[in-house]
Design a protein around this motif. Structure first.
Motif, mmCIF file in Angstrom:
data_model
loop_
_atom_site.group_PDB
_atom_site.id
_atom_site.type_symbol
_atom_site.label_atom_id
_atom_site.label_comp_id
_atom_site.label_asym_id
_atom_site.label_seq_id
_atom_site.Cartn_x
_atom_site.Cartn_y
_atom_site.Cartn_z
ATOM 1 N N LEU A 42 0.826 -1.210 0.000
ATOM 2 C CA LEU A 42 0.000 0.000 0.000
ATOM 3 C C LEU A 42 0.856 1.255 0.000
ATOM 4 C CD1 LEU A 42 -2.869 -0.915 2.485
ATOM 5 C CD2 LEU A 42 -3.046 -0.523 0.025
ATOM 6 N N GLN A 46 0.906 4.199 -2.947
ATOM 7 C CA GLN A 46 0.422 5.524 -2.561
ATOM 8 C C GLN A 46 1.447 6.628 -2.829
ATOM 9 O OE1 GLN A 46 -0.849 4.886 1.491
ATOM 10 N NE2 GLN A 46 -2.759 3.941 0.852
ATOM 11 N N GLN A 47 2.636 6.263 -3.248
ATOM 12 C CA GLN A 47 3.650 7.267 -3.553
ATOM 13 C C GLN A 47 3.207 8.086 -4.773
ATOM 14 O OE1 GLN A 47 7.888 5.870 -3.290
ATOM 15 N NE2 GLN A 47 6.835 3.884 -3.166
ATOM 16 N N GLN A 51 1.796 6.763 -8.451
ATOM 17 C CA GLN A 51 0.444 7.110 -8.907
ATOM 18 C C GLN A 51 0.507 7.829 -10.267
ATOM 19 O OE1 GLN A 51 -2.694 7.922 -6.493
ATOM 20 N NE2 GLN A 51 -2.092 6.118 -5.338
#
Length: 93
Positions: A42, A46-47, A51
């Motif tokens: 995750l 989420q970096q 993304q």
């Protein structure tokens, strides 16, 4: 690819998932290891740069599922795909 029609535009609204990523462990892996694997995965997705790369591929980053949610989602997808294949009398070659 703006000139390539979607499955929905071609008349196949059942084919809605274009792709996704999953990470698995052995079912007997300790819960702590499974949770660590999930947390690290995750955090990676989420970096902002990750993304950005996902969006550059024409995809939209989504949320994460628990093991139970993924199992239910895969079972539902399997049932839908089986029904679709049966409706068109698909036979493996």
């Amino acid at each position: 690819m703006p000139d390539v029609p979607t499955f929905k535009e071609l008349g196949y609204p059942q084919l809605s998932k274009a792709g996704w990523f999953g990470v698995w462990s052995r079912p007997d892996a300790p819960v702590e290891i499974q949770q660590k694997l999930r947390d690290v995965t995750l955090a990676f997705f989420q970096q902002p740069d990750v993304q950005k790369r996902i969006r550059a591929l024409g995809m939209e980053p989504g949320g994460a599922m628990t093991s139970e949610e993924l199992t239910a989602d895969l079972q539902e997808a399997y049932q839908k795909q089986a029904a679709l294949l049966k409706s068109i009398n698909y036979r493996p070659q």
